[in-house]
Design a protein around this motif. Structure first.
Motif, PDB file in Angstrom:
ATOM      1  N   ASN A   1       0.740  -1.654   0.064  1.00  0.00           N
ATOM      2  CA  ASN A   1       0.685  -0.072  -0.069  1.00  0.00           C
ATOM      3  C   ASN A   1       0.312   1.045  -0.154  1.00  0.00           C
ATOM      4  O   ASN A   1       0.431   2.704  -0.473  1.00  0.00           O
ATOM      5  CB  ASN A   1      -1.167  -0.100   1.594  1.00  0.00           C
ATOM      6  N   ALA A   2       1.736   1.225   0.705  1.00  0.00           N
ATOM      7  CA  ALA A   2       2.836   2.374   0.616  1.00  0.00           C
ATOM      8  C   ALA A   2       3.565   2.631  -0.191  1.00  0.00           C
ATOM      9  O   ALA A   2       4.066   3.881  -0.718  1.00  0.00           O
ATOM     10  CB  ALA A   2       3.774   2.583   1.853  1.00  0.00           C
ATOM     11  N   GLU A   3       3.271   1.294  -1.610  1.00  0.00           N
ATOM     12  CA  GLU A   3       4.388   1.855  -2.442  1.00  0.00           C
ATOM     13  C   GLU A   3       3.349   2.524  -3.348  1.00  0.00           C
ATOM     14  O   GLU A   3       4.043   3.600  -4.812  1.00  0.00           O
ATOM     15  CB  GLU A   3       4.991   0.366  -3.853  1.00  0.00           C
ATOM     16  N   GLY A   4       2.332   2.556  -3.432  1.00  0.00           N
ATOM     17  CA  GLY A   4       0.822   3.198  -4.258  1.00  0.00           C
ATOM     18  C   GLY A   4       1.320   5.013  -4.384  1.00  0.00           C
ATOM     19  O   GLY A   4       1.319   5.187  -5.483  1.00  0.00           O
ATOM     20  N   ILE A   5       1.950   5.492  -2.882  1.00  0.00           N
ATOM     21  CA  ILE A   5       2.306   6.400  -2.795  1.00  0.00           C
ATOM     22  C   ILE A   5       3.592   7.172  -2.779  1.00  0.00           C
ATOM     23  O   ILE A   5       3.693   8.307  -2.510  1.00  0.00           O
ATOM     24  CB  ILE A   5       1.626   7.241  -1.661  1.00  0.00           C
ATOM     25  N   GLY A   6       4.585   6.330  -3.168  1.00  0.00           N
ATOM     26  CA  GLY A   6       5.718   6.345  -3.105  1.00  0.00           C
ATOM     27  C   GLY A   6       6.639   6.218  -2.372  1.00  0.00           C
ATOM     28  O   GLY A   6       8.165   6.766  -2.129  1.00  0.00           O
ATOM     29  N   LEU A   7       6.331   6.031  -1.368  1.00  0.00           N
ATOM     30  CA  LEU A   7       6.951   5.098   0.433  1.00  0.00           C
ATOM     31  C   LEU A   7       8.088   3.890  -0.412  1.00  0.00           C
ATOM     32  O   LEU A   7       7.314   2.554  -0.938  1.00  0.00           O
ATOM     33  CB  LEU A   7       6.653   5.214   1.083  1.00  0.00           C
ATOM     34  N   LYS A   8       8.871   3.874   0.500  1.00  0.00           N
ATOM     35  CA  LYS A   8       9.756   2.351   0.575  1.00  0.00           C
ATOM     36  C   LYS A   8      10.353   2.408   1.658  1.00  0.00           C
ATOM     37  O   LYS A   8      10.395   2.913   2.898  1.00  0.00           O
ATOM     38  CB  LYS A   8      10.934   2.281  -0.574  1.00  0.00           C
TER      39      LYS A   8
END
Length: 119
Positions: free
Chosen positions: A99-106
């Protein structure tokens, strides 16, 4: 006639005549006069019958309502269990990463560390 005369006549009667006399006695008991004398009792019995029938209908209605509420309760319980299992699966680390990858977080490659101030 006295009781002794009646008893003497009953002993001389044939069984068929006794049955006829018994029916006549029964019809006399259920005559108009007997019914009129027992009107309060008959009204009381009618009232009890009405109350009994209405109580039965009310009990059936309550039972149906209870069954409907139990069915609704089961459906809500299943919905709760489904939502709970979905929430548990969403909270797992792999789902959080996806879910975090969807907003650009890794995820961080380095473990967390504590910053302390030197005095």
């Amino acid at each position: 006639m006295t009781n002794e005369e009646k008893n003497g006549q009953q002993e001389m009667l044939t069984p068929a005549q006794r049955v006829r006399n018994d029916w006549r006695a029964l019809v006399e008991k259920v005559s108009y006069k007997a019914i009129v004398n027992n009107i309060p009792f008959l009204a009381y019995m009618a009232l009890l019958c009405v109350l009994y029938i209405s109580n039965s209908h009310r009990a059936i209605e309550i039972q149906r309502e209870t069954n409907a509420q139990n069915k609704t309760l089961k459906e809500l319980r299943w919905k709760y269990m489904d939502m709970k299992s979905q929430l548990l699966s969403i909270k797992t680390e792999t789902q959080v990463i996806k879910n975090a990858e969807g907003i650009g977080l890794k995820p961080s490659l380095m473990p967390a560390y504590k910053i302390t101030e030197k005095k």
